[in-house]
Design an enzyme around this catalytic site. Sequence first.
Site, PDB file in Angstrom:
ATOM      1  N   SER A   1       0.842  -1.185   0.000  1.00 64.61           N
ATOM      2  CA  SER A   1       0.000   0.000   0.000  1.00 64.61           C
ATOM      3  C   SER A   1       0.888   1.250   0.000  1.00 64.61           C
ATOM      4  O   SER A   1       1.736   1.386  -0.871  1.00 64.61           O
ATOM      5  CB  SER A   1      -0.971  -0.047   1.188  1.00 64.61           C
TER       6      SER A   1
ATOM      7  N   ASP B   1      -9.157  -6.568  -4.571  1.00 67.33           N
ATOM      8  CA  ASP B   1      -8.713  -5.351  -3.890  1.00 67.33           C
ATOM      9  C   ASP B   1      -9.559  -4.187  -4.401  1.00 67.33           C
ATOM     10  O   ASP B   1      -9.528  -3.857  -5.584  1.00 67.33           O
ATOM     11  CB  ASP B   1      -7.233  -5.118  -4.192  1.00 67.33           C
TER      12      ASP B   1
ATOM     13  N   HIS C   1      -7.650  -5.863  -0.122  1.00 65.22           N
ATOM     14  CA  HIS C   1      -6.415  -5.091  -0.033  1.00 65.22           C
ATOM     15  C   HIS C   1      -5.525  -5.550   1.120  1.00 65.22           C
ATOM     16  O   HIS C   1      -4.301  -5.652   0.970  1.00 65.22           O
ATOM     17  CB  HIS C   1      -6.765  -3.612   0.128  1.00 65.22           C
TER      18      HIS C   1
END
Length: 335
Positions: free
Chosen positions: A133, A276, A304
């Site tokens: 991320s 995701d 995610h």
Amino acid sequence: MSAAPRAVRTLALPSFTLESGEVLRDLRQAYHLDGTLNARRDNLVLVFHALTGSADAAGDWWAGVVGAGRPLDTDRYAVLVPNLLGSCYGTTGPSDHPDDRFPAVTPRDQARFAALLVEHLGVGDVALVTGGSLGGMVALEWTATFAGRTRSTVALAAPAAHTAHAIAWNAVQRACIDAAGDAGLAIARQISMIAFRSEREFEARFGRTVGPDGRFVVENYLEHQGNKLRARFDPASYRTLLDAMDAHDLGRGRGGQAQALRALQGAVYAVGVPGDQLYSAEVVRQWATLAGAEYREIKSILGHDAFLLEHEQVGGILREALQAAARADSRRDVA
């Protein structure tokens, strides 16, 4: 009883100039270093945490990945995890400037700031840089900024530039914080948890189950997550890091995204997660194609957050990347 948090190390720095030209003074960078640097100082693995993470990957959020005998094996590698600039777990951030506006930072700033720590340790290049991320964005910036200093890069569930869809998620969270401060942070966390997890997981885990209080169980879950973050995180840091994510664009100042991606050196792995909702597997696959990178997927219903929770699959990809780094070492030794 959970273990007490491990004490972090801190590097003091007199000043740091941001991309914007603004200068921060009298800074500190908090970090953990697990494992030992070898005599050649070429066994460093650099890990960047995500939005609300800390420097304690081995003792907290990636305990199944970092440690003796684990994929990032601290018997073989020295694993360095800095707390990102702008966060609130020991590194300089908004809580250090309560009466002044904390300047905007970018993932490029965060990578450059971490480089000061790597240089302080006497390390020229790293075996592997990785993160998921926001951490994946910083990892990509590291590799683009410090060409030739990384033998292998693994960016998990991260785009090459922040997408309009992701910016929209952040805008709603930012509005909550601006409107309600600490209480807004709790609501922002509830919003983010919907983005971080998949529809399939929510259905399998919660469905339409109603708790003893008459509320849907999923409502109580989101409220619990919001309150947990409110108790441990600084709203101004959260907002600063949201802004950093929105600023992410690997192609800025590098001739555009395609040119920047093609210029990445070393073995590069782009890791997508089907389902995701924040950065789709297709978004990740697209930049992998432009970069000529290896594309891998984490198979999971978690969405995610799979990069944080699917340790076995993540570990397999990291081991593969470290093998690529080892091959690069062998070629360099022969040369």
